[in-house]
Enzyme design. Structure first.
Site, short mmCIF file in Angstrom:
data_model
loop_
_atom_site.label_atom_id
_atom_site.label_comp_id
_atom_site.label_asym_id
_atom_site.label_seq_id
_atom_site.Cartn_x
_atom_site.Cartn_y
_atom_site.Cartn_z
N ALA A 1 7.21 0.69 -6.71
CA ALA A 1 8.43 -0.08 -6.96
C ALA A 1 9.69 0.59 -6.39
O ALA A 1 10.80 0.25 -6.79
CB ALA A 1 8.60 -0.30 -8.46
N ASP A 2 9.53 1.49 -5.44
CA ASP A 2 10.68 2.22 -4.90
C ASP A 2 10.54 2.43 -3.38
O ASP A 2 10.68 3.54 -2.89
CB ASP A 2 10.79 3.56 -5.63
CG ASP A 2 12.13 4.24 -5.45
OD1 ASP A 2 13.10 3.56 -5.06
OD2 ASP A 2 12.21 5.46 -5.72
#
Length: 131
Positions: A102-103
């Site tokens: 998620a990054d």
């Protein structure tokens, strides 16, 4: 005025938990090992550095060094060639593995000297809830 609630308690709780977990390097190592294993099973064309578990703790993560260039600094043609790899990689995470990195900002996506996409920093990963 709007009828929307000013904040969503579940969202705030999830954000707080994610922020805390990103500082736990044993958790990050777990994620990195998990994704490296899942990508290998599916023969995904991505490099994920090997974690050296014996030198990893809550405060330190140790993994193999991967030479490379930030994806944004790579030549345009190389970026174009890697777009299908990135699309397949993230669709595989969402639709098959059921969890995703998620990054994916520019410092976490590298191109190796061999032209392979390398994914770094697994501190913020999320499981996809079933609907």
């Amino acid at each position: 005025l709007t009828n929307q609630i000013p904040y969503h308690a579940n969202f705030m709780e999830c954000f707080a938990q994610g922020s805390y977990m990103e500082l736990d390097y044993e958790h990050e190592a777990f994620n990195q090992i998990r994704f490296k294993t899942e990508f290998a099973k599916r023969k995904c064309k991505v490099v994920v550095p090997h974690v050296l578990e014996e030198f990893t703790s809550r405060r330190v993560i140790t993994s193999e060094w991967v030479n490379g260039t930030k994806l944004v600094d790579a030549p345009r043609e190389q970026i174009r060639q890697l777009i299908p790899v990135g699309v397949e990689l993230f669709l595989t995470q969402l639709l098959d593995i059921g969890a995703f990195h998620a990054d994916p900002h520019p410092a976490n996506l590298f191109v190796t000297p061999e032209g392979e996409l390398c994914l770094l920093d697994f501190g913020l990963c999320v499981d996809v809830d079933e609907c």
